[in-house]
Write a protein that holds these residues in place. Structure first.
Motif, PDB file in Angstrom:
ATOM      1  N   VAL A 341       0.863  -1.185   0.000  1.00 45.80           N
ATOM      2  CA  VAL A 341       0.000   0.000   0.000  1.00 45.80           C
ATOM      3  C   VAL A 341       0.899   1.234   0.000  1.00 45.80           C
ATOM      4  O   VAL A 341       1.777   1.365   0.858  1.00 45.80           O
ATOM      5  CB  VAL A 341      -0.963  -0.008   1.209  1.00 45.80           C
ATOM      6  CG1 VAL A 341      -1.681   1.334   1.338  1.00 45.80           C
ATOM      7  CG2 VAL A 341      -1.984  -1.127   1.043  1.00 45.80           C
ATOM      8  N   ALA A 343       0.834   5.093   0.497  1.00 44.43           N
ATOM      9  CA  ALA A 343       0.021   6.216   0.985  1.00 44.43           C
ATOM     10  C   ALA A 343       0.735   7.501   0.572  1.00 44.43           C
ATOM     11  O   ALA A 343       1.924   7.664   0.857  1.00 44.43           O
ATOM     12  CB  ALA A 343      -0.104   6.149   2.498  1.00 44.43           C
ATOM     13  N   MET A 357      -4.220   3.725   5.844  1.00 43.67           N
ATOM     14  CA  MET A 357      -2.944   3.054   6.135  1.00 43.67           C
ATOM     15  C   MET A 357      -3.082   2.090   7.307  1.00 43.67           C
ATOM     16  O   MET A 357      -2.523   0.995   7.307  1.00 43.67           O
ATOM     17  CB  MET A 357      -1.903   4.098   6.577  1.00 43.67           C
ATOM     18  CG  MET A 357      -1.284   4.884   5.483  1.00 43.67           C
ATOM     19  SD  MET A 357      -0.236   6.167   6.209  1.00 43.67           S
ATOM     20  CE  MET A 357       0.846   5.235   7.265  1.00 43.67           C
ATOM     21  N   ALA A 360      -4.779  -0.998   6.284  1.00 38.33           N
ATOM     22  CA  ALA A 360      -3.878  -1.818   5.461  1.00 38.33           C
ATOM     23  C   ALA A 360      -2.889  -2.580   6.347  1.00 38.33           C
ATOM     24  O   ALA A 360      -2.634  -3.771   6.136  1.00 38.33           O
ATOM     25  CB  ALA A 360      -3.135  -0.920   4.482  1.00 38.33           C
ATOM     26  N   LYS A 361      -2.377  -1.900   7.357  1.00 33.44           N
ATOM     27  CA  LYS A 361      -1.409  -2.562   8.250  1.00 33.44           C
ATOM     28  C   LYS A 361      -2.074  -3.680   9.037  1.00 33.44           C
ATOM     29  O   LYS A 361      -1.513  -4.761   9.194  1.00 33.44           O
ATOM     30  CB  LYS A 361      -0.765  -1.538   9.190  1.00 33.44           C
ATOM     31  CG  LYS A 361       0.230  -0.667   8.465  1.00 33.44           C
ATOM     32  CD  LYS A 361       1.143   0.077   9.405  1.00 33.44           C
ATOM     33  CE  LYS A 361       2.280  -0.821   9.850  1.00 33.44           C
ATOM     34  NZ  LYS A 361       3.265  -0.109  10.646  1.00 33.44           N
ATOM     35  N   TYR A 366       2.229  -4.228   3.545  1.00 35.38           N
ATOM     36  CA  TYR A 366       3.433  -3.422   3.796  1.00 35.38           C
ATOM     37  C   TYR A 366       3.090  -2.004   3.332  1.00 35.38           C
ATOM     38  O   TYR A 366       2.569  -1.820   2.230  1.00 35.38           O
ATOM     39  CB  TYR A 366       4.597  -3.994   2.978  1.00 35.38           C
ATOM     40  CG  TYR A 366       5.922  -3.327   3.239  1.00 35.38           C
ATOM     41  CD1 TYR A 366       6.754  -3.763   4.272  1.00 35.38           C
ATOM     42  CD2 TYR A 366       6.353  -2.259   2.445  1.00 35.38           C
ATOM     43  CE1 TYR A 366       7.983  -3.159   4.511  1.00 35.38           C
ATOM     44  CE2 TYR A 366       7.580  -1.648   2.685  1.00 35.38           C
ATOM     45  CZ  TYR A 366       8.386  -2.104   3.710  1.00 35.38           C
ATOM     46  OH  TYR A 366       9.600  -1.507   3.949  1.00 35.38           O
ATOM     47  N   VAL A 367       3.349  -1.020   4.185  1.00 36.45           N
ATOM     48  CA  VAL A 367       2.939   0.351   3.841  1.00 36.45           C
ATOM     49  C   VAL A 367       4.153   1.241   3.577  1.00 36.45           C
ATOM     50  O   VAL A 367       5.023   1.419   4.430  1.00 36.45           O
ATOM     51  CB  VAL A 367       2.057   0.967   4.955  1.00 36.45           C
ATOM     52  CG1 VAL A 367       1.697   2.419   4.610  1.00 36.45           C
ATOM     53  CG2 VAL A 367       0.784   0.158   5.131  1.00 36.45           C
ATOM     54  N   SER A 369       5.052   5.090   2.561  1.00 36.79           N
ATOM     55  CA  SER A 369       4.417   6.406   2.436  1.00 36.79           C
ATOM     56  C   SER A 369       5.298   7.336   1.623  1.00 36.79           C
ATOM     57  O   SER A 369       6.526   7.233   1.653  1.00 36.79           O
ATOM     58  CB  SER A 369       4.122   7.004   3.815  1.00 36.79           C
ATOM     59  OG  SER A 369       5.308   7.187   4.536  1.00 36.79           O
ATOM     60  N   SER A 382       4.109   4.337   8.879  1.00 38.28           N
ATOM     61  CA  SER A 382       4.300   3.441   7.731  1.00 38.28           C
ATOM     62  C   SER A 382       5.549   2.588   7.946  1.00 38.28           C
ATOM     63  O   SER A 382       6.376   2.875   8.811  1.00 38.28           O
ATOM     64  CB  SER A 382       4.396   4.257   6.452  1.00 38.28           C
ATOM     65  OG  SER A 382       5.303   5.300   6.616  1.00 38.28           O
ATOM     66  N   ASP A 383       5.674   1.526   7.150  1.00 42.69           N
ATOM     67  CA  ASP A 383       6.851   0.659   7.292  1.00 42.69           C
ATOM     68  C   ASP A 383       8.097   1.349   6.764  1.00 42.69           C
ATOM     69  O   ASP A 383       9.185   1.164   7.277  1.00 42.69           O
ATOM     70  CB  ASP A 383       6.613  -0.660   6.539  1.00 42.69           C
ATOM     71  CG  ASP A 383       5.530  -1.479   7.208  1.00 42.69           C
ATOM     72  OD1 ASP A 383       5.727  -1.848   8.381  1.00 42.69           O
ATOM     73  OD2 ASP A 383       4.469  -1.697   6.605  1.00 42.69           O
TER      74      ASP A 383
END
Ligand code: AGP
Length: 605
Positions: A341, A343, A357, A360-361, A366-367, A369, A382-383
């Motif tokens: 994802v 963002a 976000m 999604a997590k 896996y995020v 940004s 975010s990751d």
């Protein structure tokens, strides 16, 4: 939304608060206020409307003191009015609070506090906070704030002062940004860095749940349990000038002209002609495992996502779905651990994007940004984060953030393509070199300013303006239309060229203004036909094309932009369209940087 500033030191707090609020007015501007400890009491002055109204009131009845908090508001709970503006105080006036965010359980708290004898002056959610702090106050304002915030649900950034402890300023935050600025014998709080940049470049970026106690001599930080914590001082690298207009009439115009620099900064160290693309900390091996990509964003960032989709699908051959963040989490998206994802958020504080976000997590994605604000909530949650280096964007209408988001998405598409081996060396080299030279191409596009300024005079009195495009030009047209309506309040719609005859063409009559974007040689003949369809029905058409596509001779006017390959064209073709929106609004005499009803960062859902 809303801006906060606070000061403790030896200078006149009111002056520093007003200076800070002036730089924060873009955060909200329906009312403003200050609370300053003066002559052994907390004096509050607030006023509906622009900050100027507050300044006029303060001029008539000045307040001086060395401790204070200030606020500029964008209404969420309770209409814009003097009584609803911040700071809010406890009933005895001993505690004053400024707040950004929304207290979701304020109704329960309000009922509880009323039962205990509190009366409320405003319709705001915020007013429960000073009453709650007062309820817990037993001679230690820090402890009272700590206990009170433990009762709050929702989002908040708070500045608190107490009449009985005039040597302290308390700050805390949850899901709403707040920083602490460090000076010599004085310290500050602010919701955004530009508010205090003329005073200091040394700041603490408060994390969710943290509390800060500021005195003249220092700052102590605590976690939500009240344990002392230490953190690194963040050195602000952009200058105060970067947050000012630098001779331009408006921030928007300055920010449009900053785009070559902003793109160059965003690409620097990440794109070179003879090395693999670097996408900061993102792992090239990890990224290959994702079978599907969602891009989640709002407004202009969403429009950037639409172009990112085309770039990623064409270059890296991974399917991408672009979602409005406000819809995403209510649409049961199909997310799993093989989903990436992305963002996108200029401010990094947009509530809908953050909510997307988080969902999604939770579902194992896996995020990644893409944001412009270091330390923002989006980046923290975010990751991994990829920062655009647009610098502070002050104008509500986003311009340089958009083009740096595009540059970041192109880089990402190339990074993915390189790792997946989906492009030949020659293809990769061509596209890299085109992106590398993008700042110069934008300089070229900026030279169209005089031409579009003249055009703006022909169309600014229109009530409706339609935009047309195909492929990436359709997404560019959507962004151009958003810019126009945001600042000129002209009703505007965007249609995909091929959709016209399925309904919208009924709107076209003699003199209707239609703006077409046509940069892709492979589909420009189709676009020409669409232009012809509206010309035949009497439309006044302006076509934004390039040397290869300018044959749309049926248009009333053709603006010829620099040639770019179709996938990268949007980053230059949006520039004259941003300028067109700007000059249309100038002709109408509107407030360009602070359009009505809008705020820079939408921190509520
Ligand atoms: C753009 O001109 C707008 N003001 C708005 O659509 C903005 O892009 C949107 O609110 C998203 O903001 P963000 O990038 O800070 O998340």
């Amino acid at each position: 939304m809303c801006g906060i500033v606070g000061y403790i030191g030896n200078r006149n707090a009111t002056d520093i608060l007003i200076d800070g609020l002036t730089k924060l007015e873009y955060r909200g501007y329906d009312s403003a206020g200050v609370a300053v400890f003066s002559n052994s009491e907390i004096k509050v002055c607030k006023e509906k409307g622009r900050l100027l109204n507050l300044c006029e009131k303060l001029e008539k009845d000045p307040i001086t003191g060395n401790l204070g908090i200030g606020h500029t508001r964008w209404a969420t709970h309770g209409a814009p009015s003097e009584v609803n503006s911040h700071p809010h105080t406890s009933m005895d006036g001993k505690i004053a609070v400024v707040h950004n965010g929304i207290i979701e359980n304020f109704e329960q708290l309000r009922s509880m506090l009323k039962e205990k004898g509190c009366y409320f002056k405003s319709e705001t959610d915020t007013e429960v906070i000073p009453h709650l702090i007062n309820m817990y106050y037993e001679g230690d304002i820090f402890n009272a704030v700590k206990k009170a915030v433990a009762q709050l649900e929702g989002s908040f950034a708070l500045g608190v002062i107490s009449k009985d402890e005039p040597d302290k300023l308390i700050a805390t935050r949850k899901q709403s940004p707040l920083i602490v600025g460090l000076g010599k014998d004085e310290n500050y709080i602010a919701s955004d860095i530009p508010a205090i940049l003329s005073e200091t470049k040394d700041v603490y970026l408060l994390d969710d749940g943290e509390l800060a106690v500021l005195t003249r001599d220092g700052v102590t930080l605590y976690d939500s349990e009240g344990n002392e914590v230490t953190k690194e001082i963040y050195k602000v690298t952009f200058s105060e000038n970067a947050a000012q207009k630098e001779g331009y009439d408006h921030f928007m115009l300055k920010e449009i002209h900053e785009q070559p620099r902003a793109i160059a900064d965003t690409l620097r160290g990440r794109l070179s002609l003879d090395l693999p693309v670097k996408f900061d900390d993102l792992d090239g091996e990890l990224i290959k495992k994702f079978k599907k990509i969602y891009i989640v964003a709002c407004g202009t960032a969403y429009h950037a996502g639409l172009i990112g989709k085309t770039a990623i699908e064409r270059l890296a051959k991974v399917p991408v779905s672009v979602e409005l963040a406000s819809e995403f989490r209510y649409n049961n998206p199909l997310i799993d651990s093989e989903t990436l994802v992305i963002a996108i958020s200029q401010s990094g504080e947009t509530a809908d994007t953050l909510a997307g976000m988080r969902l999604a997590k939770e579902c194992g994605a896996y995020v990644l940004s893409i944001t412009n604000v270091v330390g923002s909530s989006v980046s923290r949650e975010s990751d991994t984060t990829f920062y655009t280096y647009a610098g502070p964007e002050i104008s509500v209408a986003s311009t340089k953030a958009y083009t740096t988001q595009l540059a970041s998405l192109y880089l990402f598409a190339m990074f993915l393509a390189e790792n997946k081996g989906t492009l030949t060396d020659a293809e990769l080299s061509d596209i890299k070199s085109e992106l590398y030279n993008m700042p110069q191409a934008i300089e070229e596009a900026l030279k169209l300013e005089d031409e579009v300024k003249e055009l703006s005079k022909k169309i600014y009195k229109e009530q409706d303006i339609y935009y047309l495009g195909r492929g990436v030009d359709y997404a560019v047209a959507m962004e151009a239309s958003l810019k126009l309506k945001e600042i000129s309040y002209i009703h505007s719609e965007t249609y995909a060229g091929g959709e016209l005859k399925h309904g919208p063409i009924a709107l076209i009559e003699d003199g209707t203004v239609v703006i077409a974007v046509s940069t892709d040689k492979s589909i420009s003949a189709k676009m020409d036909s669409n232009i012809k369809e509206v010309v035949t029905r009497g439309a006044y058409t302006i076509c934004f094309a390039n040397e290869e596509t300018k044959a749309s001779h049926e248009s009333s006017h053709v603006v010829v932009m620099p040639n770019r390959s179709s996938v990268l064209a949007p980053i230059t073709s949006i520039v004259p369209l941003q300028l067109l929106a700007y000059y249309v609004a100038i002709n109408k005499g509107y407030d360009i940087d602070k359009p009505r009803n809008l705020a820079k960062s939408v921190t509520v859902e």
